[in-house]
Design an enzyme around this catalytic site. Structure first.
Site, short mmCIF file in Angstrom:
data_model
loop_
_atom_site.label_atom_id
_atom_site.label_comp_id
_atom_site.label_asym_id
_atom_site.label_seq_id
_atom_site.Cartn_x
_atom_site.Cartn_y
_atom_site.Cartn_z
N ARG A 169 -6.09 2.58 -8.61
CA ARG A 169 -4.54 3.65 -9.11
C ARG A 169 -4.18 2.60 -9.87
O ARG A 169 -2.17 2.55 -9.88
CB ARG A 169 -3.75 3.66 -6.80
CG ARG A 169 -4.44 3.99 -6.26
CD ARG A 169 -4.52 5.11 -5.78
NE ARG A 169 -5.10 5.93 -5.58
CZ ARG A 169 -5.76 6.85 -4.76
NH1 ARG A 169 -7.37 6.45 -5.62
NH2 ARG A 169 -5.77 7.78 -3.84
N SER A 242 -0.57 8.93 -0.28
CA SER A 242 -0.11 8.53 -0.22
C SER A 242 1.15 7.65 -0.80
O SER A 242 1.22 7.81 -1.94
CB SER A 242 -1.63 7.30 -0.35
OG SER A 242 -2.07 7.99 0.16
N GLU A 346 2.93 3.92 -4.11
CA GLU A 346 2.32 3.74 -5.16
C GLU A 346 2.69 4.96 -6.11
O GLU A 346 2.46 4.36 -7.28
CB GLU A 346 1.25 4.81 -4.72
CG GLU A 346 -0.02 4.62 -5.06
CD GLU A 346 -0.31 5.82 -6.40
OE1 GLU A 346 -0.61 5.41 -6.90
OE2 GLU A 346 -0.02 7.48 -5.85
N1 EPU Z 1 -5.28 4.57 8.97
C1 EPU Z 1 -5.09 4.88 10.03
N2 EPU Z 1 -4.06 5.05 10.49
C2 EPU Z 1 -3.72 6.37 9.81
C3 EPU Z 1 -3.87 6.02 8.49
C4 EPU Z 1 -4.97 5.63 8.57
O1 EPU Z 1 -5.06 4.28 11.44
O2 EPU Z 1 -1.66 6.74 10.20
C5 EPU Z 1 -6.73 3.68 8.54
C6 EPU Z 1 -8.11 4.23 9.70
O3 EPU Z 1 -8.60 2.68 10.13
C7 EPU Z 1 -9.01 5.22 8.70
C8 EPU Z 1 -8.36 4.03 7.59
O4 EPU Z 1 -6.87 3.64 7.79
O5 EPU Z 1 -10.13 4.31 9.32
C9 EPU Z 1 -8.60 5.32 6.18
O6 EPU Z 1 -7.64 6.05 5.78
P1 EPU Z 1 -8.45 7.05 4.96
O7 EPU Z 1 -9.59 7.40 5.14
O8 EPU Z 1 -7.80 8.64 5.93
O9 EPU Z 1 -7.68 6.58 3.62
P2 EPU Z 1 -6.37 5.53 3.49
O10 EPU Z 1 -6.69 5.05 3.26
O11 EPU Z 1 -4.84 6.33 4.12
C10 EPU Z 1 -6.73 6.68 0.89
C11 EPU Z 1 -6.50 6.81 -0.53
C12 EPU Z 1 -5.92 8.33 -0.66
C13 EPU Z 1 -8.05 9.10 -0.23
C14 EPU Z 1 -8.64 8.59 1.03
C15 EPU Z 1 -10.03 8.88 0.76
C16 EPU Z 1 -4.71 4.95 -1.07
C17 EPU Z 1 -3.48 4.71 -1.40
N3 EPU Z 1 -4.78 6.52 -0.29
O12 EPU Z 1 -5.77 7.05 1.72
O13 EPU Z 1 -5.33 8.80 -1.22
O14 EPU Z 1 -7.68 10.58 0.00
O15 EPU Z 1 -8.56 7.14 0.81
O16 EPU Z 1 -10.63 7.84 0.29
O17 EPU Z 1 -5.74 4.59 -1.83
C18 EPU Z 1 -3.58 9.38 -2.62
O18 EPU Z 1 -3.97 8.50 -3.30
O19 EPU Z 1 -2.54 10.14 -2.47
C19 EPU Z 1 -4.45 9.83 -1.32
C20 EPU Z 1 -4.22 10.56 -0.06
#
Ligand code: EPU
Length: 353
Positions: A169, A242, A346
């Site tokens: 990012r 995010s 972010e």
């Molecule tokens: N999780 C929770 N609670 C929540 C959200 C997430 O416990 O409310 C935990 C869970 O353990 C889950 C883990 O976070 O397994 C990962 O969650 P998720 O796969 O939804 O991904 P993320 O880390 O929350 C990142 C990116 C997203 C991208 C997804 C999929 C960042 C800041 N965000 O989210 O990007 O779509 O991975 O690759 O790196 C964005 O940048 O706007 C965005 C949506």
């Protein structure tokens, strides 16, 4: 080609958080001549220039005193180079093209590699600034080079992938080139045979019971379906995806935190990075600080994905930008108090309240 400069333009329809900031000056450029004229106008009127794409990663915390240049450069060209590796095609997308439309356009033409990045809001130019990433793929995996215009001199220059200094990012456009240029086009190297990347656990899980061979279109549809189930559509509920980056912490700190803090017995999740550091999902931290679904004025934490802050836009007396940033600050404070981890915002925050 004439250029229309508007004054006191409301930007609410131009940012996905639907914040009602105004721009003292605003114009839309759909070709290089208009862009040249816009930069000349800014120079002769001593105005700063703020390039604006789809506004899907932007928090407008104050009005903009300057010229907002809405980038509407459109077009797609296949690059005729001789040194492209076999089985690949280099495609140049103008900065104003919508990201997801270009994912679908590429799929239709048999250009593969963008499927995992389906349904990300925003346009081509902005995608490079934050090095968009999702479901195991980052833009930096595909980008060959890009072109940008220096806002001061008006000169067009090219940057290679390496020169963009991409990381998670992040890019040179958030660092030394911040506010200094406007990206006009992006060249991606795509594959002419399908590339199926199921490295991301949620995506792999989606296909667990499938027997038939997967196509790139199936992967794109799966990503869309997963995203729709977790992330609010900015057209229905204003948001910038995010709101925080997933923090990367030293392995020693991660081990210290494991199993230590929580009454509910939940163990802090983490993904090991090259070099041994650990990336922790910020959404998990925010959720375990009990913020999921919490409201503050017109702002709120989304009920399905704690990493997304939303603008309900339903408190007429509220300053919506302030509500969002106050809520973010409260979350950052609590996460630091409970876990000793700093959460970094972010999206780009323009101005301060
Ligand atoms: N999780 C929770 N609670 C929540 C959200 C997430 O416990 O409310 C935990 C869970 O353990 C889950 C883990 O976070 O397994 C990962 O969650 P998720 O796969 O939804 O991904 P993320 O880390 O929350 C990142 C990116 C997203 C991208 C997804 C999929 C960042 C800041 N965000 O989210 O990007 O779509 O991975 O690759 O790196 C964005 O940048 O706007 C965005 C949506």
């Amino acid at each position: 080609m004439n250029l229309t400069i508007e004054t006191n333009k409301c930007l609410q329809a131009y940012n996905s958080l639907a914040l009602a900031a105004t721009a003292s000056h605003f114009c839309c450029v759909s070709n290089y001549q208009q862009l040249e004229k816009a930069l000349a106008f800014a120079k002769s009127n001593n105005l700063s220039v703020m390039p604006l794409g789809a506004g899907s990663n932007l928090v407008l915390a104050s009005d903009v005193e300057g010229l907002v240049v809405y980038v509407d450069l459109l077009g797609v060209m296949v690059t005729e180079e001789t040194d492209i590796p076999e089985g690949h095609v280099d495609v140049t997308f103008c900065a104003g093209e919508d990201w997801h439309e270009m994912v679908l356009y590429s799929l239709k033409r048999g250009w593969y590699g963008l499927e995992n990045l389906s349904l990300i809001p925003g346009n081509m130019g902005a995608a490079a600034i934050q090095n968009i990433g999702a479901y195991g793929v980052e833009l930096s995996d595909l980008l060959v080079s890009l072109k940008a215009v220096d806002l001061e001199s008006g000169e067009l220059f090219t940057l290679t992938n390496h020169e963009c200094q991409f990381s998670y990012r992040d890019s040179v456009f958030k660092q030394s080139l911040k506010d200094k240029c406007l990206i006009t086009e992006v060249t991606l190297r795509l594959s002419t045979s399908p590339v199926i990347n199921l490295a991301y656990p949620a995506l792999k899980g989606y296909f667990l019971d499938r027997q038939e061979p997967l196509t790139a279109t199936m992967v794109s549809e799966a990503v869309c379906s997963i995203r729709r189930s977790k992330l609010p559509d900015p057209k229905e509920l204003a948001n910038v995806g995010s709101f925080f980056k997933n923090p990367v912490i030293p392995a020693t700190k991660f081990i210290e935190l494991q199993g230590k803090h929580l009454d509910d017995g939940a163990d802090i999740p983490g993904y090991e990075q090259d070099g041994g550091a650990v990336k922790v999902p910020a959404g998990w931290l925010v959720e375990h600080c009990q913020f999921k679904g919490v409201r503050h004025g017109s702002a709120g934490v989304h009920k399905h994905q704690a990493l997304v802050l939303v603008n309900y836009n339903d408190c007429p007396a509220s300053n919506n930008a302030k509500d969002i940033l106050d809520l973010a600050a409260t979350i950052q404070k609590k996460v630091f108090a409970d876990f000793g981890i700093d959460l970094e915002i972010e999206p780009r925050v323009y101005g301060f309240i």
